[in-house]
Write an enzyme that holds these catalytic residues in place. Structure first.
Site, PDB file in Angstrom:
ATOM      1  N   MET A 103       0.798  -1.217   0.000  1.00 20.45           N
ATOM      2  CA  MET A 103       0.000   0.000   0.000  1.00 20.45           C
ATOM      3  C   MET A 103       0.844   1.287   0.000  1.00 20.45           C
ATOM      4  O   MET A 103       0.473   2.280   0.616  1.00 20.45           O
ATOM      5  CB  MET A 103      -0.969  -0.019   1.189  1.00 20.45           C
ATOM      6  CG  MET A 103      -1.989  -1.133   1.051  1.00 20.45           C
ATOM      7  SD  MET A 103      -2.700  -1.255  -0.622  1.00 20.45           S
ATOM      8  CE  MET A 103      -4.420  -1.480  -0.264  1.00 20.45           C
ATOM      9  N   HIS A 125      -5.301  -5.311  -8.290  1.00 22.39           N
ATOM     10  CA  HIS A 125      -6.189  -4.283  -7.746  1.00 22.39           C
ATOM     11  C   HIS A 125      -7.621  -4.810  -7.715  1.00 22.39           C
ATOM     12  O   HIS A 125      -8.086  -5.403  -8.693  1.00 22.39           O
ATOM     13  CB  HIS A 125      -6.102  -3.013  -8.607  1.00 22.39           C
ATOM     14  CG  HIS A 125      -6.908  -1.899  -8.048  1.00 22.39           C
ATOM     15  ND1 HIS A 125      -6.526  -1.195  -6.930  1.00 22.39           N
ATOM     16  CD2 HIS A 125      -8.108  -1.399  -8.423  1.00 22.39           C
ATOM     17  CE1 HIS A 125      -7.454  -0.291  -6.649  1.00 22.39           C
ATOM     18  NE2 HIS A 125      -8.423  -0.394  -7.541  1.00 22.39           N
TER      19      HIS A 125
HETATM   20  C1  GAR Z   1      -5.955  -7.173  -2.311  1.00 21.38           C
HETATM   21  O1  GAR Z   1      -7.350  -7.214  -2.387  1.00 21.38           O
HETATM   22  C2  GAR Z   1      -5.394  -6.284  -3.394  1.00 21.38           C
HETATM   23  O2  GAR Z   1      -6.153  -6.291  -4.565  1.00 21.38           O
HETATM   24  C3  GAR Z   1      -5.451  -4.926  -2.732  1.00 21.38           C
HETATM   25  O3  GAR Z   1      -5.039  -5.180  -1.413  1.00 21.38           O
HETATM   26  C4  GAR Z   1      -5.502  -6.474  -1.033  1.00 21.38           C
HETATM   27  C5  GAR Z   1      -4.381  -7.196  -0.340  1.00 21.38           C
HETATM   28  O4  GAR Z   1      -4.844  -8.395   0.230  1.00 21.38           O
HETATM   29  N1  GAR Z   1      -4.617  -3.982  -3.410  1.00 21.38           N
HETATM   30  C6  GAR Z   1      -4.981  -2.709  -3.623  1.00 21.38           C
HETATM   31  O5  GAR Z   1      -6.005  -2.225  -3.212  1.00 21.38           O
HETATM   32  C7  GAR Z   1      -3.984  -1.922  -4.459  1.00 21.38           C
HETATM   33  N2  GAR Z   1      -4.492  -0.650  -4.807  1.00 21.38           N
HETATM   34  P1  GAR Z   1      -3.839  -9.514   0.692  1.00 21.38           P
HETATM   35  O6  GAR Z   1      -2.778  -8.831   1.564  1.00 21.38           O
HETATM   36  O7  GAR Z   1      -4.677 -10.469   1.479  1.00 21.38           O
HETATM   37  O8  GAR Z   1      -3.230 -10.129  -0.537  1.00 21.38           O
END
Ligand code: GAR
Length: 210
Positions: free
Chosen positions: A99, A118
């Protein structure tokens, strides 16, 4: 001995995470079940409490917390990330819930070698709260996007996308669960395509080549 040699010959990826690491887990599982021929050289997080680090250690993958607060600016932080990534020959850097916005220092170094996942159909709903934003907007369909990373947020050429229709009355956590399920299948598949050389970037477009 042969097994070890094959392990070392697989294309190497580094995964950057900030949170739960469910996408990291999906990548590790795809490798373990031989749906993805790759090797995760290491996992890096900007947060000490990211559960992704525990998942990496459990899978015996080197896990590093690199604290941005220890660096005077974003450029020096990213140079430290680059140094760690480059301890081995890295084919691809995969952002999996990382992030932080990457500056041109990092993006230029790994030009066309950074992927991001994303939880929306980009260019709709970029940013950190894509699932909530889609629900609030009242769209009937959202989805998942895997894209190459460029200098702008959630912006680079799109490798794969899949739509997820929103069910009437669905809560954010219900929708998030279904989007995650889709992500866990789509991300390893996109990584496999790119590592196999099946993609070519032409302007904003990612063409499939065989
Ligand atoms: C995921 O849903 C990914 O798509 C999102 O963060 C989450 C991480 O989950 N990414 C974003 O929003 C990027 N802009 P995780 O740590 O369980 O893989």
């Amino acid at each position: 001995m042969m097994v070890r040699a094959d392990h070392l010959m697989r294309p190497t990826i580094v995964v950057l995470c900030s949170g739960q690491g469910t996408n990291l887990q999906a990548i590790l599982r795809a490798i373990q079940t031989k749906r993805l021929r790759a090797r995760v050289a290491c996992v890096i997080s900007d947060r000490a409490d990211a559960y992704a680090l525990a998942r990496a250690r459990q899978a015996k993958v080197p896990a590093h917390h690199i604290d941005p607060a220890r660096f005077p600016d974003r450029a020096s932080y990213e140079r430290a990330l680059i140094a760690l990534c480059e301890q081995e020959t890295v084919r691809l850097v995969c952002l999996a819930g990382f992030m932080r916005v990457l500056s041109p220092v990092f993006v230029t170094h790994f030009r066309n070698r950074i992927l991001n996942i994303h939880p929306a159909l980009l260019p709709a709903f970029p940013g950190a709260h894509a699932v909530r934003d889609a629900l609030r907007w009242g769209v009937k369909v959202t989805g998942v996007t895997v894209h190459f990373v460029d200098e702008h947020v959630d912006h680079g050429p799109i490798v794969l996308q899949e739509a997820v229709p929103i069910r009437p009355g669905e809560t954010e956590s219900q929708l998030l669960t279904r989007i995650h399920q889709r992500e866990h299948r789509l991300y390893p598949e996109a990584i496999r395509w790119v590592l196999a050389g099946h993609t070519k970037i032409v302007g904003r477009s990612v063409k499939k080549v065989s």
